[in-house]
Design a protein around this motif. Structure first.
Motif, mmCIF file in Angstrom:
data_model
loop_
_atom_site.group_PDB
_atom_site.id
_atom_site.type_symbol
_atom_site.label_atom_id
_atom_site.label_comp_id
_atom_site.label_asym_id
_atom_site.label_seq_id
_atom_site.Cartn_x
_atom_site.Cartn_y
_atom_site.Cartn_z
ATOM 1 N N VAL A 175 0.845 -1.206 0.000
ATOM 2 C CA VAL A 175 0.000 0.000 0.000
ATOM 3 C C VAL A 175 0.873 1.245 0.000
ATOM 4 N N PHE A 176 0.745 2.052 -1.044
ATOM 5 C CA PHE A 176 1.369 3.377 -1.081
ATOM 6 C C PHE A 176 0.284 4.402 -0.779
ATOM 7 N N HIS A 177 0.532 5.236 0.233
ATOM 8 C CA HIS A 177 -0.387 6.322 0.589
ATOM 9 C C HIS A 177 0.418 7.609 0.630
ATOM 10 N N GLY A 178 0.261 8.410 -0.411
ATOM 11 C CA GLY A 178 0.974 9.685 -0.481
ATOM 12 C C GLY A 178 0.029 10.843 -0.203
ATOM 13 N N TYR A 232 3.703 13.238 -9.972
ATOM 14 C CA TYR A 232 4.306 12.806 -8.711
ATOM 15 C C TYR A 232 4.537 11.294 -8.717
ATOM 16 N N LEU A 233 3.519 10.530 -9.086
ATOM 17 C CA LEU A 233 3.650 9.079 -9.146
ATOM 18 C C LEU A 233 4.676 8.658 -10.194
ATOM 19 N N ASP A 234 4.625 9.306 -11.343
ATOM 20 C CA ASP A 234 5.532 8.944 -12.435
ATOM 21 C C ASP A 234 6.995 9.132 -12.029
ATOM 22 N N ARG A 235 7.290 10.243 -11.335
ATOM 23 C CA ARG A 235 8.677 10.519 -10.950
ATOM 24 C C ARG A 235 9.146 9.658 -9.788
ATOM 25 N N LEU A 236 8.200 9.062 -9.087
ATOM 26 C CA LEU A 236 8.553 8.087 -8.052
ATOM 27 C C LEU A 236 8.649 6.681 -8.638
ATOM 28 N N ASN A 237 8.475 6.586 -9.950
ATOM 29 C CA ASN A 237 8.500 5.300 -10.660
ATOM 30 C C ASN A 237 7.379 4.373 -10.210
ATOM 31 N N ILE A 238 6.277 4.977 -9.764
ATOM 32 C CA ILE A 238 5.082 4.198 -9.433
ATOM 33 C C ILE A 238 4.182 4.260 -10.661
ATOM 34 N N ASN A 247 -0.966 0.982 -5.784
ATOM 35 C CA ASN A 247 -0.581 -0.404 -5.521
ATOM 36 C C ASN A 247 0.888 -0.591 -5.878
ATOM 37 N N LEU A 248 1.689 -1.047 -4.923
ATOM 38 C CA LEU A 248 3.105 -1.291 -5.181
ATOM 39 C C LEU A 248 3.352 -2.662 -5.812
ATOM 40 N N VAL A 249 2.267 -3.312 -6.234
ATOM 41 C CA VAL A 249 2.342 -4.449 -7.158
ATOM 42 C C VAL A 249 1.718 -3.966 -8.456
ATOM 43 N N ALA A 305 6.850 -6.216 -8.475
ATOM 44 C CA ALA A 305 6.954 -5.301 -7.339
ATOM 45 C C ALA A 305 7.493 -3.950 -7.781
ATOM 46 N N ILE A 306 6.946 -2.890 -7.209
ATOM 47 C CA ILE A 306 7.450 -1.522 -7.389
ATOM 48 C C ILE A 306 8.289 -1.186 -6.163
ATOM 49 N N SER A 307 9.478 -0.698 -6.385
ATOM 50 C CA SER A 307 10.392 -0.432 -5.273
ATOM 51 C C SER A 307 9.815 0.609 -4.319
ATOM 52 N N ASP A 308 9.941 0.318 -3.009
ATOM 53 C CA ASP A 308 9.526 1.283 -1.987
ATOM 54 C C ASP A 308 10.739 1.894 -1.288
ATOM 55 N N SER A 309 11.911 1.773 -1.918
ATOM 56 C CA SER A 309 13.146 2.272 -1.313
ATOM 57 C C SER A 309 13.141 3.793 -1.211
ATOM 58 N N TRP A 310 13.239 4.301 0.050
ATOM 59 C CA TRP A 310 13.365 5.730 0.331
ATOM 60 C C TRP A 310 12.257 6.556 -0.326
ATOM 61 N N LEU A 311 11.044 6.011 -0.342
ATOM 62 C CA LEU A 311 9.930 6.739 -0.951
ATOM 63 C C LEU A 311 9.646 8.054 -0.244
ATOM 64 N N GLY A 312 9.799 8.088 1.074
ATOM 65 C CA GLY A 312 9.527 9.322 1.806
ATOM 66 C C GLY A 312 10.445 10.442 1.379
#
Length: 256
Positions: free
Chosen positions: A59-62, A84-90, A113-115, A121-128
């Protein structure tokens, strides 16, 4: 505009919170999920998440918050949220963009969805941290005002400066933690980048904090990133304690 990112396990809880269907929520745009009610939306997210059952925190909640004086149209909000999502590679995934108007400032909630739709899988590395940098860039590009809160610098620091060394240490630690499972391992990996870990002790000889040093500059772990404090790293390393006494006996200094 500032960004806050939360990753979690429950699409049901997230969708219920974001889409409560009160007077101050409005679903602006969805992709790959139904928007009739929170239950249907969560079910659609979950159906796709099951394609990768080992991805527990999918779950990604921005949250994007605008300056109180900004008045952004809904169509522009959708554009900003998608950028925003595109630049986070989501990308290539399900998402929902929801506007909330329960506070003085406009703000958006973005569930994704990070799937992705291919079951990858979509990377959640250092998303914040990445989210904050992306939000600041979009703020400038769209001519918006900087909302209250701490934002990272966009201009690169001068090479060899204190800020440049700080960013260098941050990158080295972030990269090392992908593999490192202990303080000892982290020390060994950082040594290749000429970065030392210095431990702080209390009167009983117990480690209570740490700093990272490169050359003439040293920074507390929490000043580099809150996850790089001694407590944060200890939690990552499953509560490992640092035995400085044993290291001294082996001839290693404490760096203090």
């Amino acid at each position: 505009m500032i960004s806050k990112v939360i990753t979690g396990k429950s699409f049901s809880g997230c969708c219920r919170y974001v889409c409560r269907r009160e007077d101050h929520e409005e679903i602006l745009h969805v992709n790959g999920v139904r928007d009739a009610n929170p239950r249907d939306m969560a079910a659609d997210f979950e159906d796709n998440r099951r394609r990768l059952p080992n991805k527990h925190r999918a779950v990604f909640h921005g949250i994007l918050s605008f300056h109180p004086s900004d008045r952004v149209t809904e169509s522009r909000m959708i554009v900003i949220a998608c950028q925003y999502l595109d630049r986070l590679n989501i990308t290539d995934t399900q998402f929902a963009i929801v506007k909330h108007s329960d506070k003085a400032h406009q703000h958006l909630h973005i569930i994704a969805n990070l799937v992705n739709l291919k079951g990858k899988a979509i990377s959640d590395s250092w998303l914040g941290l990445r989210g904050k940098k992306v939000a600041q860039a979009l703020t400038l590009e769209h001519g918006l005002k900087v909302a209250q809160g701490r934002t990272p610098k966009l201009t690169p620091p001068l090479q060899g400066s204190e800020e440049a060394i700080k960013e260098e240490i941050f990158s080295a630690i972030a990269t090392a933690l992908v593999l490192c499972k202990s303080f000892q391992h982290l020390e060994n990996v950082l040594a290749h980048s000429r970065i030392d870990i210095m431990y702080k002790q209390n009167g009983k000889g117990e480690v209570t904090g740490l700093s990272f040093r490169k050359g003439k500059f040293a920074f507390k772990g929490s000043d580099i990133h809150r996850n790089f404090s001694f407590a944060g790293l200890q939690k990552r390393f499953d509560g490992e304690r640092v035995d400085l006494v044993r290291r001294v006996k082996r001839g290693r200094g404490l760096g203090l």
